[in-house]
Design a protein around this motif. Structure first.
Motif, PDB file in Angstrom:
ATOM      1  N   UNK A   1      44.540  38.963  32.891  1.00 44.41           N
ATOM      2  CA  UNK A   1      43.151  39.341  33.158  1.00 44.41           C
ATOM      3  C   UNK A   1      42.612  38.852  34.494  1.00 44.41           C
ATOM      4  N   UNK A   2      43.134  37.777  34.992  1.00 41.98           N
ATOM      5  CA  UNK A   2      42.547  37.154  36.172  1.00 41.98           C
ATOM      6  C   UNK A   2      43.598  36.314  36.884  1.00 41.98           C
ATOM      7  N   UNK A   3      43.393  36.113  38.168  1.00 47.02           N
ATOM      8  CA  UNK A   3      44.256  35.234  38.936  1.00 47.02           C
ATOM      9  C   UNK A   3      43.382  34.478  39.929  1.00 47.02           C
ATOM     10  N   UNK A   4      43.989  33.739  40.828  1.00 48.36           N
ATOM     11  CA  UNK A   4      43.237  33.026  41.863  1.00 48.36           C
ATOM     12  C   UNK A   4      43.895  33.265  43.217  1.00 48.36           C
ATOM     13  N   UNK A   5      43.146  32.950  44.257  1.00 49.03           N
ATOM     14  CA  UNK A   5      43.708  33.060  45.606  1.00 49.03           C
ATOM     15  C   UNK A   5      44.939  32.173  45.733  1.00 49.03           C
TER      16      UNK A   5
ATOM     17  N   UNK B   1      44.801  51.646  32.181  1.00 45.94           N
ATOM     18  CA  UNK B   1      44.855  50.175  32.334  1.00 45.94           C
ATOM     19  C   UNK B   1      43.886  49.699  33.408  1.00 45.94           C
ATOM     20  N   UNK B   2      42.686  50.255  33.376  1.00 37.94           N
ATOM     21  CA  UNK B   2      41.667  49.932  34.378  1.00 37.94           C
ATOM     22  C   UNK B   2      40.691  48.891  33.853  1.00 37.94           C
ATOM     23  N   UNK B   3      40.355  47.921  34.696  1.00 33.83           N
ATOM     24  CA  UNK B   3      39.299  46.963  34.392  1.00 33.83           C
ATOM     25  C   UNK B   3      37.981  47.434  35.009  1.00 33.83           C
ATOM     26  N   UNK B   4      36.927  47.345  34.218  1.00 32.02           N
ATOM     27  CA  UNK B   4      35.564  47.567  34.675  1.00 32.02           C
ATOM     28  C   UNK B   4      34.822  46.249  34.534  1.00 32.02           C
ATOM     29  N   UNK B   5      33.981  45.927  35.505  1.00 28.38           N
ATOM     30  CA  UNK B   5      33.298  44.635  35.494  1.00 28.38           C
ATOM     31  C   UNK B   5      31.785  44.823  35.514  1.00 28.38           C
ATOM     32  N   UNK B   6      31.110  44.118  34.618  1.00 28.30           N
ATOM     33  CA  UNK B   6      29.654  44.113  34.559  1.00 28.30           C
ATOM     34  C   UNK B   6      29.160  42.746  34.992  1.00 28.30           C
ATOM     35  N   UNK B   7      28.292  42.733  35.996  1.00 29.68           N
ATOM     36  CA  UNK B   7      27.679  41.492  36.461  1.00 29.68           C
ATOM     37  C   UNK B   7      26.169  41.684  36.465  1.00 29.68           C
TER      38      UNK B   7
ATOM     39  N   UNK C   1      35.956  37.312  43.205  1.00 24.97           N
ATOM     40  CA  UNK C   1      36.126  38.499  44.038  1.00 24.97           C
ATOM     41  C   UNK C   1      36.788  39.584  43.209  1.00 24.97           C
ATOM     42  N   UNK C   2      36.398  40.821  43.481  1.00 26.48           N
ATOM     43  CA  UNK C   2      36.879  41.977  42.735  1.00 26.48           C
ATOM     44  C   UNK C   2      37.663  42.846  43.705  1.00 26.48           C
ATOM     45  N   UNK C   3      38.978  42.858  43.529  1.00 27.35           N
ATOM     46  CA  UNK C   3      39.882  43.348  44.568  1.00 27.35           C
ATOM     47  C   UNK C   3      40.295  44.809  44.410  1.00 27.35           C
ATOM     48  N   UNK C   4      39.852  45.486  43.355  1.00 31.09           N
ATOM     49  CA  UNK C   4      40.282  46.867  43.169  1.00 31.09           C
ATOM     50  C   UNK C   4      41.798  46.941  43.098  1.00 31.09           C
ATOM     51  N   UNK C   5      42.379  47.885  43.846  1.00 36.86           N
ATOM     52  CA  UNK C   5      43.834  48.040  43.848  1.00 36.86           C
ATOM     53  C   UNK C   5      44.501  47.376  45.062  1.00 36.86           C
ATOM     54  N   UNK C   6      43.705  46.786  45.943  1.00 37.05           N
ATOM     55  CA  UNK C   6      44.303  46.148  47.117  1.00 37.05           C
ATOM     56  C   UNK C   6      45.217  45.003  46.701  1.00 37.05           C
ATOM     57  N   UNK C   7      44.750  44.197  45.762  1.00 37.59           N
ATOM     58  CA  UNK C   7      45.550  43.073  45.271  1.00 37.59           C
ATOM     59  C   UNK C   7      45.490  43.063  43.753  1.00 37.59           C
ATOM     60  N   UNK C   8      46.648  43.130  43.124  1.00 32.95           N
ATOM     61  CA  UNK C   8      46.762  43.033  41.680  1.00 32.95           C
ATOM     62  C   UNK C   8      47.340  41.672  41.320  1.00 32.95           C
TER      63      UNK C   8
ATOM     64  N   UNK D   1      40.386  28.344  45.143  1.00 31.26           N
ATOM     65  CA  UNK D   1      39.901  28.349  43.763  1.00 31.26           C
ATOM     66  C   UNK D   1      39.198  29.637  43.379  1.00 31.26           C
ATOM     67  N   UNK D   2      38.968  30.529  44.326  1.00 26.22           N
ATOM     68  CA  UNK D   2      38.271  31.788  44.041  1.00 26.22           C
ATOM     69  C   UNK D   2      39.065  32.596  43.015  1.00 26.22           C
ATOM     70  N   UNK D   3      38.405  32.996  41.928  1.00 20.63           N
ATOM     71  CA  UNK D   3      39.070  33.808  40.917  1.00 20.63           C
ATOM     72  C   UNK D   3      39.055  35.270  41.346  1.00 20.63           C
ATOM     73  N   UNK D   4      40.181  35.924  41.191  1.00 22.73           N
ATOM     74  CA  UNK D   4      40.359  37.301  41.631  1.00 22.73           C
ATOM     75  C   UNK D   4      40.509  38.212  40.415  1.00 22.73           C
ATOM     76  N   UNK D   5      39.701  39.257  40.394  1.00 23.79           N
ATOM     77  CA  UNK D   5      39.696  40.202  39.288  1.00 23.79           C
ATOM     78  C   UNK D   5      40.181  41.555  39.801  1.00 23.79           C
TER      79      UNK D   5
END
Length: 254
Positions: free
Chosen positions: A203-207, A36-42, A152-159, A190-194
Protein backbone atom coordinates in the motif's frame (compact mmCIF):
# COMPACT_ATOMS: atom_id res chain seq x y z
CA UNK A 1 -12.73 -14.24 4.04
CA UNK A 2 -9.75 -11.87 3.89
CA UNK A 3 -6.44 -13.32 2.82
CA UNK A 4 -3.28 -12.57 4.78
CA UNK A 5 -2.42 -9.85 2.27
CA UNK A 6 -5.99 -8.52 2.53
CA UNK A 7 -5.83 -8.28 6.32
CA UNK A 8 -2.49 -6.50 6.11
CA UNK A 9 -3.91 -4.09 3.53
CA UNK A 10 -6.87 -3.15 5.77
CA UNK A 11 -4.65 -2.84 8.85
CA UNK A 12 -2.14 -0.64 7.03
CA UNK A 13 -4.82 1.67 5.63
CA UNK A 14 -6.36 2.10 9.09
CA UNK A 15 -2.94 2.88 10.57
CA UNK A 16 -2.20 5.57 7.98
CA UNK A 17 -5.67 7.07 8.46
CA UNK A 18 -5.18 7.31 12.24
CA UNK A 19 -1.74 8.89 11.84
CA UNK A 20 -3.09 11.49 9.43
CA UNK A 21 -6.06 12.26 11.71
CA UNK A 22 -3.61 13.07 14.50
CA UNK A 23 -2.56 16.18 12.60
CA UNK A 24 -6.03 17.22 11.45
CA UNK A 25 -5.83 15.57 8.04
CA UNK A 26 -8.56 13.21 6.90
CA UNK A 27 -6.94 10.53 4.74
CA UNK A 28 -8.34 7.48 3.01
CA UNK A 29 -6.64 5.09 0.59
CA UNK A 30 -9.16 3.41 -1.70
CA UNK A 31 -8.72 0.58 -4.20
CA UNK A 32 -10.24 -0.43 -7.54
CA UNK A 33 -9.43 -4.12 -8.13
CA UNK A 34 -9.76 -4.51 -11.92
CA UNK A 35 -7.02 -2.01 -12.79
CA UNK A 36 -5.39 -2.25 -9.32
CA UNK A 37 -5.70 1.52 -9.01
CA UNK A 38 -5.40 3.48 -5.76
CA UNK A 39 -7.59 6.53 -5.23
CA UNK A 40 -6.74 8.91 -2.40
CA UNK A 41 -9.06 11.16 -0.41
CA UNK A 42 -7.52 13.99 1.60
CA UNK A 43 -9.42 16.63 3.57
CA UNK A 44 -8.97 19.28 6.22
CA UNK A 45 -10.80 18.02 9.31
CA UNK A 46 -11.72 21.59 10.30
CA UNK A 47 -12.93 23.16 7.05
CA UNK A 48 -14.07 19.83 5.55
CA UNK A 49 -12.60 20.84 2.18
CA UNK A 50 -11.42 17.73 0.33
CA UNK A 51 -9.50 16.63 -2.74
CA UNK A 52 -9.68 13.23 -4.44
CA UNK A 53 -6.65 11.97 -6.36
CA UNK A 54 -7.00 9.54 -9.28
CA UNK A 55 -10.66 8.50 -9.06
CA UNK A 56 -11.84 5.61 -11.25
CA UNK A 57 -15.10 5.63 -13.22
CA UNK A 58 -16.36 2.33 -11.79
CA UNK A 59 -15.91 3.50 -8.19
CA UNK A 60 -17.10 7.10 -8.55
CA UNK A 61 -20.37 6.38 -6.72
CA UNK A 62 -18.46 4.77 -3.86
CA UNK A 63 -16.18 7.79 -3.57
CA UNK A 64 -19.04 10.30 -3.69
CA UNK A 65 -20.86 8.37 -0.96
CA UNK A 66 -17.77 8.29 1.25
CA UNK A 67 -17.35 12.05 0.88
CA UNK A 68 -20.99 12.52 1.91
CA UNK A 69 -20.77 10.02 4.78
CA UNK A 70 -17.75 11.82 6.22
CA UNK A 71 -19.45 15.19 5.94
CA UNK A 72 -16.81 16.55 3.56
CA UNK A 73 -16.99 19.10 0.77
CA UNK A 74 -15.03 17.80 -2.21
CA UNK A 75 -13.77 20.80 -4.12
CA UNK A 76 -11.25 19.08 -6.43
CA UNK A 77 -10.88 15.76 -8.25
CA UNK A 78 -7.31 15.59 -9.54
CA UNK A 79 -5.53 13.17 -11.86
CA UNK A 80 -1.81 12.45 -11.70
CA UNK A 81 -1.82 11.92 -15.50
CA UNK A 82 -3.89 10.81 -18.48
CA UNK A 83 -4.40 7.15 -17.64
CA UNK A 84 -4.25 4.33 -20.19
CA UNK A 85 -5.52 1.43 -18.07
CA UNK A 86 -8.78 2.86 -16.73
CA UNK A 87 -11.22 5.70 -17.29
CA UNK A 88 -10.99 8.49 -14.75
CA UNK A 89 -13.98 9.19 -12.54
CA UNK A 90 -13.54 12.97 -12.55
CA UNK A 91 -16.21 13.65 -15.17
CA UNK A 92 -18.85 11.61 -13.32
CA UNK A 93 -17.86 12.99 -9.92
CA UNK A 94 -18.47 16.53 -11.12
CA UNK A 95 -22.09 15.49 -11.64
CA UNK A 96 -22.36 13.54 -8.40
CA UNK A 97 -20.71 16.24 -6.27
CA UNK A 98 -21.87 19.74 -7.29
CA UNK A 99 -19.11 22.32 -7.12
CA UNK A 100 -16.28 19.82 -7.58
CA UNK A 101 -13.71 20.88 -10.19
CA UNK A 102 -11.45 18.57 -12.19
CA UNK A 103 -7.67 19.02 -12.35
CA UNK A 104 -4.98 17.62 -14.62
CA UNK A 105 -1.56 18.68 -15.91
CA UNK A 106 -1.47 21.27 -18.67
CA UNK A 107 1.16 19.09 -20.38
CA UNK A 108 -1.23 16.12 -20.60
CA UNK A 109 -3.19 17.63 -23.47
CA UNK A 110 -6.39 16.65 -21.67
CA UNK A 111 -9.39 18.77 -20.77
CA UNK A 112 -10.22 19.74 -17.19
CA UNK A 113 -11.62 22.69 -15.26
CA UNK A 114 -8.14 23.54 -13.99
CA UNK A 115 -4.88 22.86 -15.83
CA UNK A 116 -1.79 22.95 -13.63
CA UNK A 117 1.96 22.61 -14.03
CA UNK A 118 5.22 22.47 -12.09
CA UNK A 119 5.08 24.52 -8.89
CA UNK A 120 1.33 25.07 -8.84
CA UNK A 121 -0.54 24.15 -5.66
CA UNK A 122 -3.93 22.67 -4.83
CA UNK A 123 -5.32 24.23 -1.65
CA UNK A 124 -7.88 22.53 0.60
CA UNK A 125 -8.37 24.11 4.00
CA UNK A 126 -5.02 24.73 5.67
CA UNK A 127 -3.30 22.13 3.47
CA UNK A 128 -1.79 22.33 0.01
CA UNK A 129 -0.54 19.82 -2.52
CA UNK A 130 2.43 20.97 -4.60
CA UNK A 131 2.50 19.74 -8.19
CA UNK A 132 5.88 18.40 -9.27
CA UNK A 133 6.27 17.58 -12.95
CA UNK A 134 7.50 13.98 -13.25
CA UNK A 135 7.23 13.05 -16.95
CA UNK A 136 8.60 9.89 -18.52
CA UNK A 137 5.60 7.60 -18.20
CA UNK A 138 3.57 10.32 -19.95
CA UNK A 139 4.38 13.97 -20.68
CA UNK A 140 1.74 15.11 -18.22
CA UNK A 141 2.66 13.08 -15.13
CA UNK A 142 2.51 14.97 -11.86
CA UNK A 143 3.53 13.99 -8.35
CA UNK A 144 1.48 15.71 -5.65
CA UNK A 145 3.43 16.57 -2.48
CA UNK A 146 1.73 17.54 0.79
CA UNK A 147 2.92 20.90 2.10
CA UNK A 148 4.88 19.43 5.05
CA UNK A 149 6.54 16.89 2.68
CA UNK A 150 5.35 14.00 4.83
CA UNK A 151 3.36 12.42 1.97
CA UNK A 152 3.58 12.34 -1.82
CA UNK A 153 1.30 10.80 -4.43
CA UNK A 154 3.39 9.58 -7.32
CA UNK A 155 0.83 8.26 -9.81
CA UNK A 156 2.59 5.89 -12.21
CA UNK A 157 5.96 7.66 -12.18
CA UNK A 158 7.10 5.64 -9.17
CA UNK A 159 5.48 2.44 -7.96
CA UNK A 160 6.40 0.30 -4.97
CA UNK A 161 9.64 -1.39 -6.09
CA UNK A 162 8.87 -0.41 -9.66
CA UNK A 163 7.79 2.39 -11.99
CA UNK A 164 5.41 3.12 -14.82
CA UNK A 165 6.16 1.70 -18.26
CA UNK A 166 7.70 3.94 -20.93
CA UNK A 167 6.84 2.19 -24.20
CA UNK A 168 3.80 4.23 -25.27
CA UNK A 169 1.95 7.54 -24.72
CA UNK A 170 5.04 9.83 -24.81
CA UNK A 171 7.02 7.43 -22.64
CA UNK A 172 10.77 7.93 -22.31
CA UNK A 173 12.97 5.97 -19.88
CA UNK A 174 15.68 8.65 -19.72
CA UNK A 175 13.11 11.29 -18.85
CA UNK A 176 11.47 9.10 -16.21
CA UNK A 177 14.82 8.30 -14.60
CA UNK A 178 15.64 11.98 -14.19
CA UNK A 179 12.10 12.82 -13.02
CA UNK A 180 12.21 10.32 -10.18
CA UNK A 181 15.73 11.15 -9.09
CA UNK A 182 15.29 14.93 -9.21
CA UNK A 183 11.69 15.38 -8.07
CA UNK A 184 10.86 12.40 -5.83
CA UNK A 185 14.14 11.07 -4.45
CA UNK A 186 15.02 14.62 -3.31
CA UNK A 187 12.12 14.56 -0.84
CA UNK A 188 12.95 13.66 2.80
CA UNK A 189 13.82 9.99 3.25
CA UNK A 190 10.91 9.62 5.68
CA UNK A 191 8.35 10.93 3.17
CA UNK A 192 5.70 8.27 2.57
CA UNK A 193 5.00 7.59 -1.09
CA UNK A 194 1.58 6.51 -2.31
CA UNK A 195 1.55 5.02 -5.84
CA UNK A 196 -1.13 5.03 -8.50
CA UNK A 197 -1.19 1.21 -8.61
CA UNK A 198 0.06 -1.87 -6.87
CA UNK A 199 -0.26 -5.46 -8.06
CA UNK A 200 1.16 -7.31 -5.04
CA UNK A 201 -0.96 -6.07 -2.12
CA UNK A 202 1.43 -3.41 -0.86
CA UNK A 203 0.00 0.00 0.00
CA UNK A 204 2.77 2.45 0.72
CA UNK A 205 6.51 2.94 0.61
CA UNK A 206 9.02 5.66 1.52
CA UNK A 207 11.66 7.66 -0.29
CA UNK A 208 14.36 5.87 1.69
CA UNK A 209 13.02 2.43 0.78
CA UNK A 210 12.81 3.14 -2.93
CA UNK A 211 16.25 4.78 -3.06
CA UNK A 212 17.63 1.62 -1.47
CA UNK A 213 15.43 -1.20 -2.75
CA UNK A 214 13.80 -0.27 -6.07
CA UNK A 215 15.23 -2.86 -8.48
CA UNK A 216 15.05 -0.49 -11.46
CA UNK A 217 15.79 2.97 -10.11
CA UNK A 218 18.79 1.95 -8.02
CA UNK A 219 20.58 1.16 -11.31
CA UNK A 220 22.57 3.56 -13.47
CA UNK A 221 20.62 5.48 -16.09
CA UNK A 222 21.96 3.26 -18.87
CA UNK A 223 20.96 0.09 -17.01
CA UNK A 224 17.53 1.55 -16.28
CA UNK A 225 16.97 2.41 -19.95
CA UNK A 226 17.95 -1.12 -20.95
CA UNK A 227 15.53 -2.63 -18.43
CA UNK A 228 12.65 -0.42 -19.54
CA UNK A 229 13.28 -1.04 -23.23
CA UNK A 230 13.08 -4.79 -22.74
CA UNK A 231 10.00 -5.27 -20.54
CA UNK A 232 7.91 -6.58 -23.47
CA UNK A 233 4.63 -5.96 -21.69
CA UNK A 234 1.21 -6.48 -23.34
CA UNK A 235 -0.82 -3.43 -24.29
CA UNK A 236 -3.17 -2.25 -21.50
CA UNK A 237 -6.59 -3.82 -22.07
CA UNK A 238 -8.53 -0.56 -21.77
CA UNK A 239 -6.13 1.78 -23.58
CA UNK A 240 -8.25 2.22 -26.71
CA UNK A 241 -11.22 3.49 -24.73
CA UNK A 242 -9.43 4.93 -21.69
CA UNK A 243 -7.12 7.44 -23.37
CA UNK A 244 -9.75 9.10 -25.62
CA UNK A 245 -12.16 9.34 -22.67
CA UNK A 246 -9.50 10.65 -20.30
CA UNK A 247 -8.51 13.37 -22.74
CA UNK A 248 -12.05 14.64 -22.13
CA UNK A 249 -12.09 14.37 -18.33
CA UNK A 250 -13.40 10.81 -18.46
CA UNK A 251 -16.44 11.64 -20.58
CA UNK A 252 -17.19 8.90 -23.12
CA UNK A 253 -18.79 9.33 -26.52
CA UNK A 254 -22.26 7.84 -26.85
Amino acid sequence: MLTFVGRDLVRAIRTYSVMAAGRGLVFRQLFEPVSCTYTYLLADADTKEAVLIDPVLETANRDAKLVKDLGLKMIFAANTHCHADHITGTGVLKKLVPGCKSIISKDSGALADILIQEGDTIKFGKYTLEARSTPGHTDGCLTYVLNDKSMAFTGDALLIRGCGRTDFQQGCPNTLYHSVHSKIFTLPDSCTLYPGHDYTGQTVTTVEEEKRLNPRLTKSEAEFVNIMNNLNLPKPKQIDIAVPANLKCGIQDD
